[in-house]
Design a protein around this motif. Structure first.
Motif, mmCIF file in Angstrom:
data_model
loop_
_atom_site.group_PDB
_atom_site.id
_atom_site.type_symbol
_atom_site.label_atom_id
_atom_site.label_comp_id
_atom_site.label_asym_id
_atom_site.label_seq_id
_atom_site.Cartn_x
_atom_site.Cartn_y
_atom_site.Cartn_z
ATOM 1 N N GLU A 172 -9.872 -37.611 54.947
ATOM 2 C CA GLU A 172 -8.768 -38.140 55.655
ATOM 3 C C GLU A 172 -7.878 -39.034 54.571
ATOM 4 O O GLU A 172 -6.610 -39.226 54.685
ATOM 5 N N ALA A 173 -8.553 -39.865 53.621
ATOM 6 C CA ALA A 173 -7.660 -40.595 52.719
ATOM 7 C C ALA A 173 -7.149 -39.943 51.728
ATOM 8 O O ALA A 173 -6.023 -40.195 51.109
ATOM 9 N N SER A 174 -8.096 -38.495 51.433
ATOM 10 C CA SER A 174 -7.435 -37.602 50.489
ATOM 11 C C SER A 174 -5.840 -37.040 50.890
ATOM 12 O O SER A 174 -5.099 -36.538 50.004
ATOM 13 N N ARG A 175 -5.914 -37.119 52.056
ATOM 14 C CA ARG A 175 -4.686 -36.288 52.727
ATOM 15 C C ARG A 175 -3.657 -37.507 53.144
ATOM 16 O O ARG A 175 -2.866 -37.201 53.808
ATOM 17 N N ALA A 176 -3.700 -38.441 52.709
ATOM 18 C CA ALA A 176 -2.872 -39.899 53.149
ATOM 19 C C ALA A 176 -1.250 -39.384 52.965
ATOM 20 O O ALA A 176 -0.603 -39.446 54.092
ATOM 21 N N LEU A 177 -0.892 -38.915 51.926
ATOM 22 C CA LEU A 177 0.344 -38.720 51.714
ATOM 23 C C LEU A 177 0.872 -37.689 52.855
ATOM 24 O O LEU A 177 1.953 -37.595 53.230
ATOM 25 N N GLU A 178 0.157 -36.514 52.761
ATOM 26 C CA GLU A 178 0.732 -35.511 53.898
ATOM 27 C C GLU A 178 0.579 -36.087 55.077
ATOM 28 O O GLU A 178 1.586 -35.636 55.907
ATOM 29 N N THR A 179 -0.139 -36.777 55.539
ATOM 30 C CA THR A 179 -0.258 -37.525 57.044
ATOM 31 C C THR A 179 0.932 -38.040 57.261
ATOM 32 O O THR A 179 1.749 -38.159 58.216
ATOM 33 N N ALA A 180 1.442 -38.935 56.050
ATOM 34 C CA ALA A 180 2.517 -39.939 56.238
ATOM 35 C C ALA A 180 3.782 -39.143 56.237
ATOM 36 O O ALA A 180 4.606 -39.372 57.320
ATOM 37 N N ALA A 181 3.819 -37.970 55.734
ATOM 38 C CA ALA A 181 5.058 -37.046 55.692
ATOM 39 C C ALA A 181 5.136 -36.364 56.941
ATOM 40 O O ALA A 181 6.229 -36.469 57.485
ATOM 41 N N GLN A 182 4.121 -36.084 57.724
ATOM 42 C CA GLN A 182 3.975 -35.340 58.911
ATOM 43 C C GLN A 182 4.488 -36.485 59.937
ATOM 44 O O GLN A 182 5.225 -36.273 60.710
ATOM 45 N N LYS A 183 4.134 -37.615 59.879
ATOM 46 C CA LYS A 183 4.363 -38.969 60.986
ATOM 47 C C LYS A 183 5.820 -39.130 60.823
ATOM 48 O O LYS A 183 6.502 -39.536 61.639
ATOM 49 N N THR A 184 6.381 -39.198 59.479
ATOM 50 C CA THR A 184 7.748 -39.588 59.152
ATOM 51 C C THR A 184 8.548 -38.608 59.909
ATOM 52 O O THR A 184 9.691 -38.803 60.438
ATOM 53 N N ALA A 185 8.510 -37.325 59.737
ATOM 54 C CA ALA A 185 9.024 -36.174 60.067
ATOM 55 C C ALA A 185 8.896 -36.295 61.646
ATOM 56 O O ALA A 185 10.169 -36.115 62.357
ATOM 57 N N GLN A 186 7.966 -36.511 62.286
ATOM 58 C CA GLN A 186 7.916 -36.584 63.655
ATOM 59 C C GLN A 186 8.637 -37.754 64.238
ATOM 60 O O GLN A 186 9.455 -37.330 65.362
ATOM 61 N N TRP A 187 8.790 -38.932 63.670
ATOM 62 C CA TRP A 187 9.233 -40.048 63.917
ATOM 63 C C TRP A 187 10.945 -39.815 63.832
ATOM 64 O O TRP A 187 11.774 -40.187 64.769
ATOM 65 N N ASP A 188 11.170 -39.088 62.801
ATOM 66 C CA ASP A 188 12.807 -38.829 62.540
ATOM 67 C C ASP A 188 13.230 -37.934 63.785
ATOM 68 O O ASP A 188 14.473 -37.942 64.307
ATOM 69 N N GLU A 189 12.328 -36.954 64.053
ATOM 70 C CA GLU A 189 12.778 -36.036 65.146
ATOM 71 C C GLU A 189 12.858 -36.788 66.384
ATOM 72 O O GLU A 189 13.821 -36.555 67.336
ATOM 73 N N GLU A 190 12.017 -37.511 66.717
ATOM 74 C CA GLU A 190 11.993 -38.582 68.038
ATOM 75 C C GLU A 190 13.258 -39.347 67.958
ATOM 76 O O GLU A 190 13.972 -39.500 69.043
ATOM 77 N N GLU A 191 13.555 -39.952 66.854
ATOM 78 C CA GLU A 191 14.752 -40.673 66.790
ATOM 79 C C GLU A 191 15.968 -40.133 66.918
ATOM 80 O O GLU A 191 16.949 -40.225 67.694
ATOM 81 N N ARG A 192 16.092 -38.717 66.376
ATOM 82 C CA ARG A 192 17.210 -37.932 66.477
ATOM 83 C C ARG A 192 17.339 -37.419 67.969
ATOM 84 O O ARG A 192 18.464 -37.585 68.595
ATOM 85 N N LYS A 193 16.274 -37.102 68.644
ATOM 86 C CA LYS A 193 16.551 -36.691 70.214
ATOM 87 C C LYS A 193 16.846 -37.904 70.920
ATOM 88 O O LYS A 193 17.509 -37.792 71.802
ATOM 89 N N GLU A 194 16.373 -39.009 70.719
ATOM 90 C CA GLU A 194 16.901 -40.384 71.493
ATOM 91 C C GLU A 194 18.236 -40.531 71.284
ATOM 92 O O GLU A 194 19.014 -40.961 72.089
ATOM 93 N N HIS A 195 18.540 -40.345 69.966
ATOM 94 C CA HIS A 195 19.951 -40.616 69.627
ATOM 95 C C HIS A 195 21.112 -39.535 70.318
ATOM 96 O O HIS A 195 22.157 -40.112 70.919
ATOM 97 N N GLU A 196 20.511 -38.313 70.450
ATOM 98 C CA GLU A 196 21.317 -37.431 71.113
ATOM 99 C C GLU A 196 21.449 -37.552 72.623
ATOM 100 O O GLU A 196 22.392 -37.362 73.253
ATOM 101 N N TRP A 197 20.284 -38.163 73.197
ATOM 102 C CA TRP A 197 20.230 -38.326 74.349
ATOM 103 C C TRP A 197 21.124 -39.464 74.844
ATOM 104 O O TRP A 197 21.801 -39.691 75.949
ATOM 105 N N ARG A 198 21.071 -40.384 74.103
ATOM 106 C CA ARG A 198 21.945 -41.868 74.071
ATOM 107 C C ARG A 198 23.723 -41.211 74.205
ATOM 108 O O ARG A 198 24.684 -41.766 75.037
#
Length: 79
Positions: free
Chosen positions: A37-63
């Motif tokens: 898990e630790a060896s994939r830390a950067l990959e995991t962080a990139a995936q989470k960031t992309a997911q959060w960005d998409e959630e934020e985009r959807k929320e902004h579109e909804w608003r």
């Protein structure tokens, strides 16, 4: 609790909690439950960031009701 592992962004190495040489700085990501898990830390962080960005985009579109409004920049210095 089992052993914890950290990913050192400066060295690119996984470090264990009980490692006397383990860095103690902002260069560490973790803790993680396994070395793998630790060896994939950067990959995991990139995936989470992309997911959060998409959630934020959807929320902004909804608003706003405008799918493209998040890309609009009203700062005149950015022209």
């Amino acid at each position: 609790m089992g052993m914890e592992y950290w990913y050192n962004t400066k060295t690119g190495r996984v470090e264990a909690t009980d490692d006397p040489e383990r860095a103690r700085s902002a260069d560490l990501m973790g803790p993680y439950g396994s070395e793998d898990e630790a060896s994939r830390a950067l990959e995991t962080a990139a995936q989470k960031t992309a997911q959060w960005d998409e959630e934020e985009r959807k929320e902004h579109e909804w608003r706003t009701g405008d799918a493209d409004s998040a890309a609009w920049d009203n700062n005149p210095l950015n022209d």
